[in-house]
Design a protein around this motif. Structure first.
Motif, short mmCIF file in Angstrom:
data_model
loop_
_atom_site.label_atom_id
_atom_site.label_comp_id
_atom_site.label_asym_id
_atom_site.label_seq_id
_atom_site.Cartn_x
_atom_site.Cartn_y
_atom_site.Cartn_z
N ALA A 1 0.84 -1.21 0.00
CA ALA A 1 0.00 0.00 0.00
C ALA A 1 0.88 1.25 0.00
O ALA A 1 0.62 2.22 -0.73
N GLN A 2 1.93 1.22 0.81
CA GLN A 2 2.88 2.35 0.90
C GLN A 2 3.51 2.64 -0.47
O GLN A 2 3.70 3.78 -0.85
N ALA A 3 3.83 1.56 -1.21
CA ALA A 3 4.48 1.76 -2.51
C ALA A 3 3.53 2.32 -3.56
O ALA A 3 3.93 3.11 -4.42
N ILE A 4 2.26 1.93 -3.50
CA ILE A 4 1.35 2.30 -4.59
C ILE A 4 0.46 3.51 -4.31
O ILE A 4 -0.12 4.06 -5.24
N PHE A 5 0.35 3.93 -3.03
CA PHE A 5 -0.78 4.82 -2.72
C PHE A 5 -0.68 6.20 -3.36
O PHE A 5 -1.69 6.87 -3.53
N GLU A 6 0.52 6.62 -3.75
CA GLU A 6 0.61 7.93 -4.40
C GLU A 6 0.63 7.83 -5.93
O GLU A 6 0.99 8.79 -6.61
N LYS A 7 0.27 6.65 -6.43
CA LYS A 7 0.22 6.40 -7.87
C LYS A 7 1.52 6.80 -8.58
O LYS A 7 1.52 7.63 -9.50
N PRO A 8 2.63 6.22 -8.16
CA PRO A 8 3.92 6.62 -8.73
C PRO A 8 4.09 6.12 -10.17
O PRO A 8 3.46 5.14 -10.57
N ASP A 9 4.96 6.80 -10.90
CA ASP A 9 5.27 6.40 -12.28
C ASP A 9 6.12 5.13 -12.30
O ASP A 9 6.09 4.37 -13.26
N ILE A 10 6.92 4.96 -11.25
CA ILE A 10 7.86 3.83 -11.20
C ILE A 10 7.61 3.03 -9.92
O ILE A 10 7.49 3.62 -8.85
N LEU A 11 7.55 1.71 -10.06
CA LEU A 11 7.42 0.85 -8.88
C LEU A 11 8.56 -0.15 -8.86
O LEU A 11 8.72 -0.93 -9.81
#
Ligand SMILES: Nc1ncnc2c1ncn2[C@@H]1O[C@H](COP(=O)(O)OP(=O)(O)OP(=O)(O)O)[C@@H](O)[C@H]1O
Ligand SMILES: [Mg+2]
Length: 214
Positions: free
Chosen positions: A142-152
């Motif tokens: 959740a921490q990785a995706i919650f700001e809708k980043p361009d790169i994961l």
């Protein structure tokens, strides 16, 4: 939207070559699987690509900007690296709320949606120190995706998650890819890589030795 271009990237720790001459271009809308034995350099490569370590030679460009020169950290990135630090005295919601204050681009509603998306209860007051390993891993997703980043960049994101959870994480990552994210995922789970990755990159002794496109 992003590209990451690695050119002749090498990294030595003491006298050991942990990354050797890695050249590769990662594109948006694609998911790359990193495969390879323990100690082959997957985590090191992920650390290098997000600017967490200095490399000894070569360059890494994110959208044309050189890491550690034009940028210290890619501006829009979500990362999971081994033990992700979570604030153990706080709830899932408070952890993400504190992180979101850095950028201030995410509403409480979006934070709750991200917690719900990984199968945790967004209203729960339970502190993270009482979470099981799998619950912590869900929260780090959740921490990785919650700001809708361009790169994961995801280092073994599912190794502690139960079967049903793994399926939902896979669905989340497929949705993130559809949204346009560039995803790199290191995993020992061959099924994760087969389902998620467009290209599987194999590492051996710090080198990229294989590149299988589907
Ligand atoms: N802090 C460190 N100091 C010195 N060497 C290190 C350090 N961390 C990792 N290494 C070395 O770097 C190499 C690559 O390690 P890395 O953690 O990237 O492997 P990996 O492919 O992620 O392995 P695993 O599948 O076990 O997660 C290994 O030889 C390891 O011993
Ligand atoms: Mg690793």
């Amino acid at each position: 939207m992003p590209t990451i271009v690695a050119e002749h990237v090498s990294k030595k720790i003491k006298h050991t070559d942990v990354l050797t001459d890695i050249t590769y271009t990662f594109n948006e809308h694609y998911t790359y699987g990193l495969s390879g034995r323990n100690g082959s350099g997957k985590t090191m490569l992920i650390r290098a690509l997000c600017g967490l370590i200095y490399i000894n030679s070569g360059t890494i460009k994110v959208d044309g900007k050189v890491l550690h020169q034009d940028l210290s950290f890619p501006p829009s990135i979500g990362v999971i690296i081994e033990k992700t630090d979570l604030l153990s005295e706080y709830s899932a919601f408070t952890n993400l709320k504190i992180l979101s204050k850095i950028k201030g681009i995410t509403s409480d509603q979006e934070i709750k949606e991200a917690i719900d998306r990984v199968g945790l209860d967004p209203e729960s007051k339970m502190p993270v120190r009482k979470f099981s390993l799998g619950m912590k891993q869900r929260l780090s997703i959740a921490q990785a995706i919650f700001e809708k980043p361009d790169i994961l960049l995801l280092d073994e994101p599912t190794n502690a998650i139960d079967k049903k959870g793994v399926e939902s994480v896979r669905n989340i990552l497929l949705e993130e890819k559809k949204r346009g994210a560039l995803i790199i995922i290191a995993s020992h789970n061959q099924e994760d890589l087969t389902i998620l990755a467009d290209t599987i990159l194999t590492m051996e002794g710090g080198r990229l030795v294989g590149n299988d496109q589907k």
